[in-house]
Design an enzyme around this catalytic site. Structure first.
Site, PDB file in Angstrom:
ATOM      1  CB  THR A 165     -40.037  -3.931  55.139  1.00 32.07           C
ATOM      2  OG1 THR A 165     -39.944  -2.552  55.466  1.00 32.07           O
ATOM      3  CG2 THR A 165     -40.078  -4.088  53.639  1.00 32.07           C
ATOM      4  NE  ARG A 196     -40.314   4.543  49.341  1.00 36.90           N
ATOM      5  CZ  ARG A 196     -40.324   4.251  50.622  1.00 36.90           C
ATOM      6  NH1 ARG A 196     -41.135   3.302  51.080  1.00 36.90           N
ATOM      7  NH2 ARG A 196     -39.521   4.844  51.468  1.00 36.90           N
TER       8      ARG A 196
END
Length: 503
Positions: A316, A39
């Site tokens: 995404t 991330r």
């Protein structure tokens, strides 16, 4: 790894090396599960109130579409760490297709053309986007039919030869940081060299004898998924008619508690305490299940009301893979919005993310997907922002059953949960389970988002019971079912034009 790098070229609105994500891995030989967190992180110079204006209100333009919206990218570091641990193919081969598509170009399909048209007003502000993705037509610009990204090809070639240092150090890093300095941004050489992916302990749960293995924080996906399944197992949801009004109400009421707990408790576990054991405990789920009934609707203002004192786009992308040896990968990675913040980092060809919007800029103020939160997910230097990404593996008696995941921002968790319920509770094959109509509730705003494929009478019944209902397509799951040695793959029909291509 080859899929991830290639999609960074051919699916540029979400595939990336300028963003980040999560990968769940099952390694057959060792019979071990791994959760790899790559991330993005907040830059060293980031601070709590950086997106507040002079009156203390959130400046959404700054949080989502400025140079300040970009977090430090993690994708390359994550993929390279995974390669160094489990890689079996030569590095040259893994990059071959990605570099070829970047250097020679790829054809824009109908779906990508539409997204480029929809995002034109944002993307035309960046000279690199204008040059690479559009061409002049009369007094306007229109999407190109073929996109060539020579600078990105050069960057990928450097990573191919130098690994992680090819992105976070050297010439590419210099070009990347130069762009941030020109734009008065925050990311520095120190931010790049300090970035490290984290190999975390997965979230484990069970549902009706199946083992659920998913991502831990800073992804909220695994905890939320297990918590939701725990509640619905207590409610014996499999005894209701699938997608009936009572079924939808029962699941929606459970979703309210799960998303309220997400807002209250979840954040980057390297920085804040996250009560993982409590949230995934079946006794806690039973307490919530006892509050849920088809005879009444729970007022969202009574669930964690302290967060209501004062709102993740489908952009995404996800891929699921199983190989001939039985190793499995479930990977979700993203730029956040389609094409991130709408900027390409100069000569690197790298599209920038706008993941800083996934932090809570101000408690009680929603992010771009309407999600609330508190100080657990507030902006801080070097902190990872909370995510809804939910790459998930399912096993039974030590044998693989399902690999799945989805894009969809705040709807990722509920999309993945419904695919699992369809297979595990209602005995659907993965094709039917992926195509079945979905619904979503995230505690705030207090509305059921439901797909138009649902029976119109059910929508009217939900309204009569007192729910606010709106229509929207939910999730684009990518799943593999494993049954008695047979493999069944299903790419979600909700986005046929782009998600079924073998890039």
């Amino acid at each position: 790894i080859a899929v991830a790098y290639t999609m960074a070229v051919t699916h540029p609105r979400a595939g990336n090396i300028g963003g980040g994500g999560f990968m769940m891995i099952y390694h057959k030989q060792s019979n071990q599960f791994y959760a790899v967190d790559f991330r993005e992180k907040a830059p060293q110079q980031a601070y709590k109130d950086m997106f507040l204006d002079s009156e203390g209100n959130v400046d959404n333009q700054k949080a989502r579409f400025s140079i300040y919206s970009a977090g430090v990218p993690g994708t390359v570091a994550g993929l390279e760490s995974i390669y160094n641990t489990f890689g079996s193919l030569p590095r040259q081969r893994l990059f071959q297709d990605a570099i070829a598509y970047a250097k020679n170009g790829f054809l824009i399909d109908q779906d990508q053309h539409k997204v480029l048209e929809d995002k034109k007003e944002l993307l035309r502000k960046d000279k690199q986007f204008r040059k690479l993705f559009y061409k002049k037509s009369n007094n306007d610009i229109i999407p190109r039919k073929k996109v060539v990204q020579k600078n990105l090809a050069k960057t990928l070639t450097v990573i191919q030869s130098s690994g992680v240092d090819g992105f976070y150090k050297g010439k590419v890093a210099d070009q990347f940081v130069d762009f941030f300095q020109q734009e008065n941004g925050l990311i520095t050489h120190q931010d790049l060299t300090n970035y490290q992916p984290v190999w975390r302990t997965p979230i484990y749960g069970t549902y009706k004898g199946y083992d659920i293995i998913s991502m831990p924080p800073p992804s909220s996906g695994g905890i939320a998924l297990v918590q939701l399944l725990n509640i619905l197992e207590q409610k014996k949801i499999d005894q209701l008619k699938h997608n009936s009004t009572d079924y939808i109400q029962s699941v929606v009421e459970a979703m309210k508690f799960v998303y309220a707990d997400r807002a209250k408790y979840l954040g980057d576990q390297d920085v804040v305490d996250v009560p993982v054991a409590k949230l995934t405990d079946k006794t806690y789920a039973a307490e919530i299940a006892n509050k849920i009934s088809t005879q009444n609707i729970i007022d969202v203002s009574t669930i964690n009301p302290e967060l209501l004192d004062t709102s993740e786009s489908l952009e995404t992308t996800h891929f699921s893979i199983i190989d001939s040896e039985g190793n499995m990968v479930s990977c979700t990675y993203t730029l956040n919005f389609a094409f991130g913040n709408g900027m390409i980092a100069g000569k690197t060809g790298v599209i920038l993310n706008n993941e800083m919007d996934d932090f809570v800029a101000k408690p009680g103020s929603p992010n771009g997907f309407g999600l609330l939160g508190n100080e657990k997910n507030e902006i801080a230097a070097n902190k990872r922002m909370l995510s809804s990404m939910t790459p998930t593996l399912v096993m039974k008696n030590g044998q693989p059953v399902l690999i799945t995941g989805s894009p969809g921002g705040s709807t990722i968790i509920t999309s993945v949960a419904q695919v699992l319920l369809n297979v595990l509770a209602f005995d659907m094959r993965i094709g039917q389970a992926s195509s079945a109509a979905r619904f979503h509730h995230q505690w705030y705003p207090d509305v059921i988002t439901i797909e138009e494929q649902h029976d119109g009478n059910i929508v009217e019944e939900l309204k009569e019971r007192g729910y606010n209902v709106k229509h929207k397509s939910l999730g684009i799951t990518q799943s593999i079912e494993i049954d008695s040695g047979n493999l069944y793959g299903k790419s979600d029909p909700r986005n046929l034009s782009s998600s079924t291509k073998a890039y």
